[in-house]
Design an enzyme around this catalytic site. Structure first.
Site, short mmCIF file in Angstrom:
data_model
loop_
_atom_site.label_atom_id
_atom_site.label_comp_id
_atom_site.label_asym_id
_atom_site.label_seq_id
_atom_site.Cartn_x
_atom_site.Cartn_y
_atom_site.Cartn_z
N LEU A 7 18.03 10.00 9.98
CA LEU A 7 18.49 8.94 9.08
C LEU A 7 17.28 8.14 8.64
O LEU A 7 16.49 7.69 9.47
CB LEU A 7 19.51 8.05 9.77
CG LEU A 7 20.12 6.92 8.93
CD1 LEU A 7 21.58 6.68 9.33
CD2 LEU A 7 19.33 5.61 9.05
N SER A 12 15.38 4.90 -2.00
CA SER A 12 15.57 4.94 -3.46
C SER A 12 14.27 5.15 -4.21
O SER A 12 14.28 5.53 -5.39
CB SER A 12 16.24 3.65 -3.95
OG SER A 12 15.41 2.52 -3.71
N GLY A 14 9.52 5.45 -3.63
CA GLY A 14 8.34 5.36 -2.80
C GLY A 14 8.31 6.29 -1.60
O GLY A 14 8.76 7.44 -1.65
N TYR A 146 4.91 -11.73 4.95
CA TYR A 146 5.04 -10.28 5.05
C TYR A 146 4.30 -9.76 6.27
O TYR A 146 4.83 -8.95 7.05
CB TYR A 146 4.51 -9.63 3.77
CG TYR A 146 4.52 -8.12 3.80
CD1 TYR A 146 5.71 -7.42 3.64
CD2 TYR A 146 3.34 -7.40 4.00
CE1 TYR A 146 5.72 -6.03 3.67
CE2 TYR A 146 3.36 -6.02 4.04
CZ TYR A 146 4.54 -5.34 3.87
OH TYR A 146 4.55 -3.96 3.91
#
Length: 272
Positions: A7, A12, A14, A146
């Protein structure tokens, strides 16, 4: 023999998209997940009509979505935590809620999926792989939130690894440097960000130019994804893997810099 099941989150575009296709090509049964399945067109086009790749909706920040995605799975041999979101900003110019939102996606989202998957991974003697970043090892200017999230992921997984190994689960982190993908455009930095940055404007402008130059020679998503496939298929996967020579250079600098001066000399140059 039944194909192993992996999994992957954030497929979607990259690295996630490339890794999902590469895993399917390598014979895995692939559960490719994304928050908005309306954005699955690129993955479907890249995967063709492969019957061993299925697409499911998964929002890593929503426990109900995570539970629904994993519901009914009898076996899971590997998880690749790839979903994440970039963020450019600095503490004085943003709210604490902005920072919390970055942590929610990039750190707590990883934990939500990993926790839900661990019983299945224990049963299969599987692998838990998380895509972090060189920003999870070296702090980068204007990426405080980040990098904090990626540092947190690295620390959590490094701590979890021996515990999981005692139950037969191998834990690894995969660290890319610059990768040619939609990741940077999706950061969502406003056109007037430099003008709105006040005294930080000149440093931010220099940083954005530095990063722009780095991405002109960025690694392809497919090349970066191959490191994930190697971790999935290695007899004894390492804990830490870099996806390129550039990533190895950046990470190596940090791991040999006992007082932090070498890293600070490099990163200060990005905004000088």
């Amino acid at each position: 023999m039944t194909a192993k099941t992996v999994l992957l989150t954030g497929t979607s575009s990259g690295i996630g998209l490339a890794a999902a296709v590469a895993a399917a090509e390598a014979g895995w049964h692939v559960i490719a997940t994304m928050r908005d399945t309306g954005r699955a067109g690129a993955l479907r086009a890249a995967a063709g009509d492969r019957a061993n790749l299925e697409i499911r909706q998964l929002d890593v920040t929503d426990p109900a979505s995570v539970a629904a995605c994993l519901a009914g799975l009898d076996r899971l041999d590997a998880v690749v935590n790839n979903a994440g979101a970039g963020h450019v900003g600095t503490l004085e110019l943003e709210s604490i809620d902005d920072v919390r939102a970055v942590m929610e996606v990039n750190f707590f989202g990883v934990l939500q999926v990993s926790k839900a998957a661990l019983p299945l991974l224990r049963a299969s003697g599987g692998r838990l792989v998380t895509v972090t970043s060189v920003g999870g090892v070296v702090g980068q200017p204007f990426n405080e939130a980040y990098c904090a999230a990626k540092f947190a992921v690295e620390g959590f997984m490094e701590s979890l690894a021996p515990v999981a190994a005692s139950q037969g689960v191998a834990v690894s982190v995969v660290e890319p440097a610059a990768v040619a993908s939609e990741f940077v455009p999706n950061v969502g930095l406003a056109d007037d960000a430099v003008a709105e940055a006040g005294p930080y404007g000149p440093a931010l402008q220099t940083y954005l130019a530095t990063i722009g130059n780095a991405f002109t020679a960025a690694q392809s998503s497919r090349d970066a994804a191959q490191s994930i496939i190697e971790v999935l298929t290695a007899e004894r996967p390492p804990f830490r893997v870099q996806t390129s020579d550039r990533a190895r250079t950046v990470v190596g600098l940090k791991l040999t810099d006992t007082d932090g001066s070498a890293v600070q000399a490099v990163t200060a140059g990005w905004i000088a």
